[in-house]
Design a protein around this motif. Structure first.
Motif, PDB file in Angstrom:
ATOM      1  N   ASN A  43      -7.953  -3.860   5.216  1.00 10.81           N
ATOM      2  CA  ASN A  43      -8.501  -2.874   6.152  1.00 10.81           C
ATOM      3  C   ASN A  43      -9.224  -3.542   7.319  1.00 10.81           C
ATOM      4  O   ASN A  43     -10.258  -3.060   7.802  1.00 10.81           O
ATOM      5  CB  ASN A  43      -9.426  -1.890   5.423  1.00 10.81           C
ATOM      6  N   ASN A  75       0.880  -1.159   0.000  1.00 11.39           N
ATOM      7  CA  ASN A  75       0.000   0.000   0.000  1.00 11.39           C
ATOM      8  C   ASN A  75       0.924   1.217   0.000  1.00 11.39           C
ATOM      9  O   ASN A  75       1.597   1.498   0.992  1.00 11.39           O
ATOM     10  CB  ASN A  75      -0.899  -0.005   1.233  1.00 11.39           C
ATOM     11  N   ARG A  94       0.366  -0.210  15.982  1.00 15.82           N
ATOM     12  CA  ARG A  94       0.518  -0.986  14.744  1.00 15.82           C
ATOM     13  C   ARG A  94      -0.361  -2.227  14.791  1.00 15.82           C
ATOM     14  O   ARG A  94      -0.512  -2.849  15.829  1.00 15.82           O
ATOM     15  CB  ARG A  94       1.985  -1.370  14.533  1.00 15.82           C
ATOM     16  N   SER A 145       5.212   5.358   2.986  1.00 20.73           N
ATOM     17  CA  SER A 145       3.782   5.147   3.145  1.00 20.73           C
ATOM     18  C   SER A 145       3.445   4.952   4.619  1.00 20.73           C
ATOM     19  O   SER A 145       4.329   4.791   5.464  1.00 20.73           O
ATOM     20  CB  SER A 145       3.357   3.910   2.343  1.00 20.73           C
ATOM     21  N   ASP A 146       2.140   4.931   4.927  1.00 20.72           N
ATOM     22  CA  ASP A 146       1.723   4.584   6.283  1.00 20.72           C
ATOM     23  C   ASP A 146       1.672   3.068   6.484  1.00 20.72           C
ATOM     24  O   ASP A 146       1.448   2.595   7.591  1.00 20.72           O
ATOM     25  CB  ASP A 146       0.375   5.229   6.625  1.00 20.72           C
ATOM     26  N   HIS A 147       1.877   2.306   5.403  1.00 22.64           N
ATOM     27  CA  HIS A 147       1.960   0.849   5.470  1.00 22.64           C
ATOM     28  C   HIS A 147       3.380   0.397   5.142  1.00 22.64           C
ATOM     29  O   HIS A 147       4.051   0.984   4.284  1.00 22.64           O
ATOM     30  CB  HIS A 147       1.028   0.193   4.436  1.00 22.64           C
ATOM     31  N   ASP A 157      -2.299  -5.883   6.309  1.00 22.53           N
ATOM     32  CA  ASP A 157      -1.973  -6.393   4.975  1.00 22.53           C
ATOM     33  C   ASP A 157      -1.812  -7.904   5.067  1.00 22.53           C
ATOM     34  O   ASP A 157      -0.975  -8.409   5.818  1.00 22.53           O
ATOM     35  CB  ASP A 157      -0.708  -5.719   4.449  1.00 22.53           C
ATOM     36  N   ASP A 164      -4.458  -5.286   1.160  1.00 22.82           N
ATOM     37  CA  ASP A 164      -4.770  -4.518   2.366  1.00 22.82           C
ATOM     38  C   ASP A 164      -6.261  -4.667   2.587  1.00 22.82           C
ATOM     39  O   ASP A 164      -7.067  -4.052   1.894  1.00 22.82           O
ATOM     40  CB  ASP A 164      -4.373  -3.057   2.159  1.00 22.82           C
ATOM     41  N   SER A 185       1.667  -4.326   9.836  1.00 23.08           N
ATOM     42  CA  SER A 185       2.052  -3.563   8.643  1.00 23.08           C
ATOM     43  C   SER A 185       1.583  -2.115   8.661  1.00 23.08           C
ATOM     44  O   SER A 185       1.962  -1.335   7.789  1.00 23.08           O
ATOM     45  CB  SER A 185       1.498  -4.259   7.393  1.00 23.08           C
ATOM     46  N   PHE A 186       0.765  -1.734   9.638  1.00 24.76           N
ATOM     47  CA  PHE A 186       0.218  -0.378   9.716  1.00 24.76           C
ATOM     48  C   PHE A 186       0.088  -0.016  11.203  1.00 24.76           C
ATOM     49  O   PHE A 186      -0.341  -0.845  12.004  1.00 24.76           O
ATOM     50  CB  PHE A 186      -1.164  -0.346   9.050  1.00 24.76           C
ATOM     51  N   HIS A 187       0.535   1.122  11.648  1.00 17.14           N
ATOM     52  CA  HIS A 187       0.933   2.325  10.956  1.00 17.14           C
ATOM     53  C   HIS A 187       2.452   2.431  11.011  1.00 17.14           C
ATOM     54  O   HIS A 187       3.048   2.303  12.073  1.00 17.14           O
ATOM     55  CB  HIS A 187       0.266   3.544  11.625  1.00 17.14           C
ATOM     56  N   ALA A 188       3.064   2.704   9.862  1.00 15.96           N
ATOM     57  CA  ALA A 188       4.521   2.714   9.784  1.00 15.96           C
ATOM     58  C   ALA A 188       5.151   3.800  10.643  1.00 15.96           C
ATOM     59  O   ALA A 188       6.303   3.658  11.078  1.00 15.96           O
ATOM     60  CB  ALA A 188       4.958   2.883   8.325  1.00 15.96           C
TER      61      ALA A 188
END
Length: 363
Positions: free
Chosen positions: A246, A107, A284, A309-311, A288, A244, A275-278
């Protein structure tokens, strides 16, 4: 102090129990996400209660039992995504001679303009398929420089943060770009031909999340995940679903997806791979995903470095070894099947709408 600890226990109980309510509003479904953070909070509260309450007083025990119960409940959801739990997917043999497929899922965050970081990762890891999400026309121009090495592609540049691109070294057959539930939210479905000529079905998804700025409920996301899950549940050919989604790995919806689809999660018994939030290490979640049928064993699973990215991008290498009877997922009961059916009906989608590449005639 005791009053404060009681209030903390009651708040923790509320945050823990709310997701059990089958209400799709974003502010309820959003509480599926921070289970790890709530487990840490529960540990802190339990320690404070042990330190600052008089356990000889029986009237203090319920407070500790509430906090401890919340901790155990959160651990029930997240422990499968740690090495403390048995692996759901077997590791590929060290002397594996079967064909393998590597998928890099990224993403990219539409406004992000650090395309070179992703291109460098592609050149370093040499995946067979690159899947990008939130990629617009600018990203397509940058990624097209990979076309010599990745001559097969499906492209859907969009400016709404739901663009999607697939670049592949492997031939792609019977590919289709679909908008299953929402206009402007695409998914890509195809057959990828492995080096030995075998074909595997791949579905790449990026449903919209429940949030105050997008969909006020999870109905659309859940319907897209479950209609794809239902479409692959009786398929005997090898299947991979990635993207992703979500949704966190430990939510009721993702668990329902696994039950209905019969697909396996290689993270189980290995780690969370958040994988989120980078940009926020303490907030986190595993958003993904890669799910696959029992035809595959796992050679490699890795969260790659940040690309602006944020991912974080995710890389998986699976070996096509044929159906493995020793690899079992989780089975749905009648209530699960009815819940999935209700969620699909709410959005008026049926499994027959999902493109089935493996049923199309070969060119």
């Amino acid at each position: 102090m005791v009053i404060g600890l009681w209030l903390a226990s009651l708040l923790l109980a509320l945050l823990t129990l709310l997701p059990l309510w089958r209400f799709e509003a974003w502010w309820v479904r959003g509480l599926d996400f921070p289970r790890l953070q709530l487990a840490v909070l529960a540990v802190v509260i339990v320690i404070l209660q042990l330190l600052f309450t008089d356990l000889t007083q029986v009237n203090q025990w319920p407070m500790l039992l509430i906090s401890g119960g919340c901790l155990l409940f959160q651990l029930w959801w997240i422990l499968p995504y740690t090495p403390l739990f048995p692996k759901e997917v077997m590791a590929a043999a060290a002397d594996n001679t079967h064909p393998c497929i590597a998928i890099l899922n990224a993403n990219v965050l539409g406004p992000n303009r650090n395309a070179q970081a992703l291109i460098d990762l592609v050149k370093q890891h040499q995946p067979d398929i690159l899947v990008t999400l939130e990629s617009d026309s600018w990203w397509q121009q940058q990624l097209d420089q990979l076309s010599d090495d990745y001559p097969h592609s499906v492209k859907c540049p969009l400016d709404n943060l739901y663009g999607m691109h697939v670049y592949s070294r492997l031939p792609l057959h019977n590919a289709s770009l679909q908008f299953l539930v929402e206009e402007g939210v695409p998914s890509i479905h195809a057959e990828a031909e492995l080096t030995d000529g075998s074909r595997i079905t791949v579905h790449f998804l990026h449903p919209a999340p429940p949030s105050p700025t997008e969909n006020p409920s999870s109905e659309e996301r859940d319907a897209e995940l479950l209609v794809v899950a239902t479409s692959v549940k009786d398929v005997t050919t090898p299947v991979i679903v990635a993207g992703d989604l979500n949704d966190v790995a430990w939510s009721e919806t993702t668990r329902l997806f696994r039950k209905i689809s019969g697909l396996l999660d290689p993270r189980i018994g290995r780690g969370m791979f958040n994988s989120f939030h980078a940009d926020y290490p303490f907030m986190r979640w595993p958003l993904d995903h890669i799910f696959h049928s029992s035809h595959f064993t796992l050679q490699h699973l890795q969260r790659l470095p940040a690309i602006g990215s944020d991912h974080f991008p995710m890389l998986v290498r699976l070996c096509y070894t044929g159906r493995q009877q020793a690899q079992d997922g989780i089975e749905p009961d009648q209530d699960d099947k009815q819940l999935a059916q209700d969620k699909m009906m709410a959005q008026a989608v049926v499994p027959e709408q999902v493109h089935r590449p493996e049923t199309q005639p070969a060119p």
